[in-house]
Design an enzyme around this catalytic site. Sequence first.
Site, PDB file in Angstrom:
ATOM      1  N   LYS A   1      16.048   5.627  -2.772  1.00  0.00           N
ATOM      2  CA  LYS A   1      15.583   5.547  -1.383  1.00  0.00           C
ATOM      3  C   LYS A   1      15.150   6.927  -0.874  1.00  0.00           C
ATOM      4  O   LYS A   1      14.096   7.079  -0.258  1.00  0.00           O
ATOM      5  CB  LYS A   1      16.712   4.977  -0.512  1.00  0.00           C
ATOM      6  CG  LYS A   1      16.420   4.984   0.971  1.00  0.00           C
ATOM      7  CD  LYS A   1      15.246   4.102   1.344  1.00  0.00           C
ATOM      8  CE  LYS A   1      14.796   4.377   2.757  1.00  0.00           C
ATOM      9  NZ  LYS A   1      13.619   3.612   3.139  1.00  0.00           N
TER      10      LYS A   1
ATOM     11  N   ASN B   1      11.202   8.213   0.233  1.00  0.00           N
ATOM     12  CA  ASN B   1      10.827   8.812   1.515  1.00  0.00           C
ATOM     13  C   ASN B   1      10.407  10.265   1.364  1.00  0.00           C
ATOM     14  O   ASN B   1       9.478  10.724   2.042  1.00  0.00           O
ATOM     15  CB  ASN B   1      11.987   8.690   2.514  1.00  0.00           C
ATOM     16  CG  ASN B   1      11.970   7.345   3.218  1.00  0.00           C
ATOM     17  OD1 ASN B   1      11.072   6.537   2.981  1.00  0.00           O
ATOM     18  ND2 ASN B   1      12.935   7.091   4.068  1.00  0.00           N
TER      19      ASN B   1
ATOM     20  N   GLY C   1      -2.452  15.109  10.238  1.00  0.00           N
ATOM     21  CA  GLY C   1      -2.169  14.713  11.615  1.00  0.00           C
ATOM     22  C   GLY C   1      -1.241  15.682  12.311  1.00  0.00           C
ATOM     23  O   GLY C   1      -1.117  16.846  11.921  1.00  0.00           O
TER      24      GLY C   1
ATOM     25  N   CYS D   1      13.382   8.075   9.921  1.00  0.00           N
ATOM     26  CA  CYS D   1      13.704   8.163   8.496  1.00  0.00           C
ATOM     27  C   CYS D   1      13.216   9.437   7.802  1.00  0.00           C
ATOM     28  O   CYS D   1      14.022  10.173   7.243  1.00  0.00           O
ATOM     29  CB  CYS D   1      13.161   6.943   7.767  1.00  0.00           C
ATOM     30  SG  CYS D   1      14.033   5.445   8.256  1.00  0.00           S
TER      31      CYS D   1
HETATM   32  P1  NAD Z   1      19.426   1.618  14.345  1.00  0.00           P
HETATM   33  O1  NAD Z   1      19.939   2.855  14.962  1.00  0.00           O
HETATM   34  O2  NAD Z   1      18.196   0.957  14.874  1.00  0.00           O
HETATM   35  O3  NAD Z   1      20.584   0.509  14.360  1.00  0.00           O
HETATM   36  C1  NAD Z   1      21.896   0.750  13.952  1.00  0.00           C
HETATM   37  C2  NAD Z   1      22.796  -0.279  14.646  1.00  0.00           C
HETATM   38  O4  NAD Z   1      24.109  -0.178  14.090  1.00  0.00           O
HETATM   39  C3  NAD Z   1      22.951  -0.065  16.146  1.00  0.00           C
HETATM   40  O5  NAD Z   1      22.637  -1.261  16.828  1.00  0.00           O
HETATM   41  C4  NAD Z   1      24.422   0.304  16.315  1.00  0.00           C
HETATM   42  O6  NAD Z   1      24.972  -0.124  17.541  1.00  0.00           O
HETATM   43  C5  NAD Z   1      25.042  -0.419  15.137  1.00  0.00           C
HETATM   44  N1  NAD Z   1      26.371   0.044  14.746  1.00  0.00           N
HETATM   45  C6  NAD Z   1      26.855   1.305  14.716  1.00  0.00           C
HETATM   46  N2  NAD Z   1      28.126   1.294  14.300  1.00  0.00           N
HETATM   47  C7  NAD Z   1      28.466   0.009  14.054  1.00  0.00           C
HETATM   48  C8  NAD Z   1      29.643  -0.631  13.601  1.00  0.00           C
HETATM   49  N3  NAD Z   1      30.738   0.053  13.299  1.00  0.00           N
HETATM   50  N4  NAD Z   1      29.628  -1.978  13.460  1.00  0.00           N
HETATM   51  C9  NAD Z   1      28.522  -2.680  13.770  1.00  0.00           C
HETATM   52  N5  NAD Z   1      27.363  -2.127  14.197  1.00  0.00           N
HETATM   53  C10 NAD Z   1      27.354  -0.799  14.350  1.00  0.00           C
HETATM   54  O7  NAD Z   1      19.260   1.954  12.799  1.00  0.00           O
HETATM   55  P2  NAD Z   1      18.122   1.446  11.800  1.00  0.00           P
HETATM   56  O8  NAD Z   1      16.826   2.104  12.116  1.00  0.00           O
HETATM   57  O9  NAD Z   1      18.183  -0.034  11.674  1.00  0.00           O
HETATM   58  O10 NAD Z   1      18.639   2.098  10.434  1.00  0.00           O
HETATM   59  C11 NAD Z   1      19.822   1.651   9.783  1.00  0.00           C
HETATM   60  C12 NAD Z   1      19.887   2.297   8.408  1.00  0.00           C
HETATM   61  O11 NAD Z   1      18.779   1.856   7.623  1.00  0.00           O
HETATM   62  C13 NAD Z   1      19.800   3.815   8.417  1.00  0.00           C
HETATM   63  O12 NAD Z   1      20.582   4.324   7.367  1.00  0.00           O
HETATM   64  C14 NAD Z   1      18.346   4.086   8.141  1.00  0.00           C
HETATM   65  O13 NAD Z   1      18.142   5.336   7.527  1.00  0.00           O
HETATM   66  C15 NAD Z   1      18.015   2.969   7.183  1.00  0.00           C
HETATM   67  N6  NAD Z   1      16.592   2.571   7.168  1.00  0.00           N
HETATM   68  C16 NAD Z   1      15.901   2.504   8.339  1.00  0.00           C
HETATM   69  C17 NAD Z   1      14.576   2.108   8.303  1.00  0.00           C
HETATM   70  C18 NAD Z   1      13.760   2.059   9.557  1.00  0.00           C
HETATM   71  O14 NAD Z   1      12.534   1.978   9.453  1.00  0.00           O
HETATM   72  N7  NAD Z   1      14.349   2.095  10.742  1.00  0.00           N
HETATM   73  C19 NAD Z   1      13.962   1.765   7.089  1.00  0.00           C
HETATM   74  C20 NAD Z   1      14.725   1.799   5.934  1.00  0.00           C
HETATM   75  C21 NAD Z   1      16.054   2.209   5.980  1.00  0.00           C
END
Ligand code: NAD
Length: 445
Positions: free
Chosen positions: A210, A214, A259, A266
């Site tokens: 992963k 990225n 850009g 991420c």
């Molecule tokens: P986000 O911040 O949008 O959401 C995270 C959620 O987790 C929040 O709603 C928060 O309240 C909840 N949370 C925190 N602690 C918790 C707990 N103990 N129990 C239950 N819920 C809890 O995050 P995201 O963008 O969805 O990213 C999540 C992971 O996925 C990260 O590691 C990120 O790097 C990875 N990721 C993100 C993307 C993206 O495009 N956003 C893509 C691939 C991977």
Amino acid sequence: MHVAIFGTGYVGLVSGACLAEVGHDVICVDVDQAKIAGLERGVVPIYEPGLEPMVKANHAAGRLKFTTDAARAVADAEVIFIAVGTPPDEDGSADLQYVLAVAHTIGRHLRAPAIVVDKSTVPVGTADRVRETIAAELAARGADIAFDVVSNPEFLKEGAAVEDCMRPDRIVIGSTDPASIEKLRRLYAPFNRNRDRIVAMDVRSAELTKYAANAMLATKISFMNEIANIAERVGADVEQVRRGIGSDPRIGWHFIYPGAGYGGSCFPKDVQALARTAGQHGHEPILLNAVEAVNDRQKAHLFDLLVRHYGAAEALRGKTFAVWGLAFKPDTDDMREASSRRLLQQLWDAGAHVRAFDPEARDEARRIFGQRDDLVLCESAEEALQGADALAVVTEWKQFRSPDFARLREALRDAVVFDGRNLYEPGEIEAEGIAYWAIGRGRSI
Ligand code: NAD
């Protein structure tokens, strides 16, 4: 299959909706009570094309449930996803407190054998820590329940998350346990019909995959921004260079757009976290550090162009700038690490005013910036131009691609456009009497 997902952010909510869409029984858990209460009422807290109807339909059908009650979610789940945030720690390494908090919770509530699947982006070795944490909780309550921890990094792109989830390029499964791999193969079977997208590997390789993905994409962007900066100085046009190199299949067309720098939740944090991992293991990540440094400089570039146009930063005092685009990229309302935030701060520091428009990120901007005298959040691109001296384009939303240049010239007191995404043809916009500054386009400088 009964699936529980911890975290209802971009990854958790989209994954939950897509898994429910293909018939799984999904329960999404979050510690954010307001978010869960909203989702129960059909309020989808993020903008992602296609997500809202999918969430509503599957919730109504009873296949997608929301709760803050972890015990209820874990009770009969066969597969438990961890999809919580992994923000950067103070030193740039990934902060694992949320992931490990979920591991503790799972350990406290597990009643029957399950597979714990780590979907959050986490440093190599995290699956071992999750495993140890769950095992310790089980031991503390004298429970002997079989479980496995699998790495299954997520590759969805914000702005196309539902599409990516329904039609993934690949599904990486990090596990050496054939039973776990087989279980996830069955879970993902509906997304894996016309060809086998599953790439099974050991846990550590999956975790590193992963970050490698990225970091590679971020590297392409920073590389192209480096070329753009050279182009500006030597009188070349980076857009022509881009077309010249993209045609080589070894290079390809994707991710070679110069850009105003990359942002989002991420790339910045993952490049930093991978660099910290390298450092912690005695390897100096020369390339990753450079990728980050180039991007940091690039985020200030649009402001540098403004200063060049007006002669000095002091000349910006009292001016009003229309800003088109606040989200870190089109088709999302996400402003985490967005280049717009740097530009706005620089404009405010210089004493300028901002009239900003973004098709989706207005509420997010209001949440981040609050009420301030030097910011007007507008309802349309046109409205942002009213009373503005100049225009800066920061996010390449489709609706910004073909403006009426004659109207632009009339609206902007100084008749100048600063284009952080190279959306326009210099000759065309300049022919309308507009001064045009773009990224790496030597002829406009
Ligand atoms: P986000 O911040 O949008 O959401 C995270 C959620 O987790 C929040 O709603 C928060 O309240 C909840 N949370 C925190 N602690 C918790 C707990 N103990 N129990 C239950 N819920 C809890 O995050 P995201 O963008 O969805 O990213 C999540 C992971 O996925 C990260 O590691 C990120 O790097 C990875 N990721 C993100 C993307 C993206 O495009 N956003 C893509 C691939 C991977």
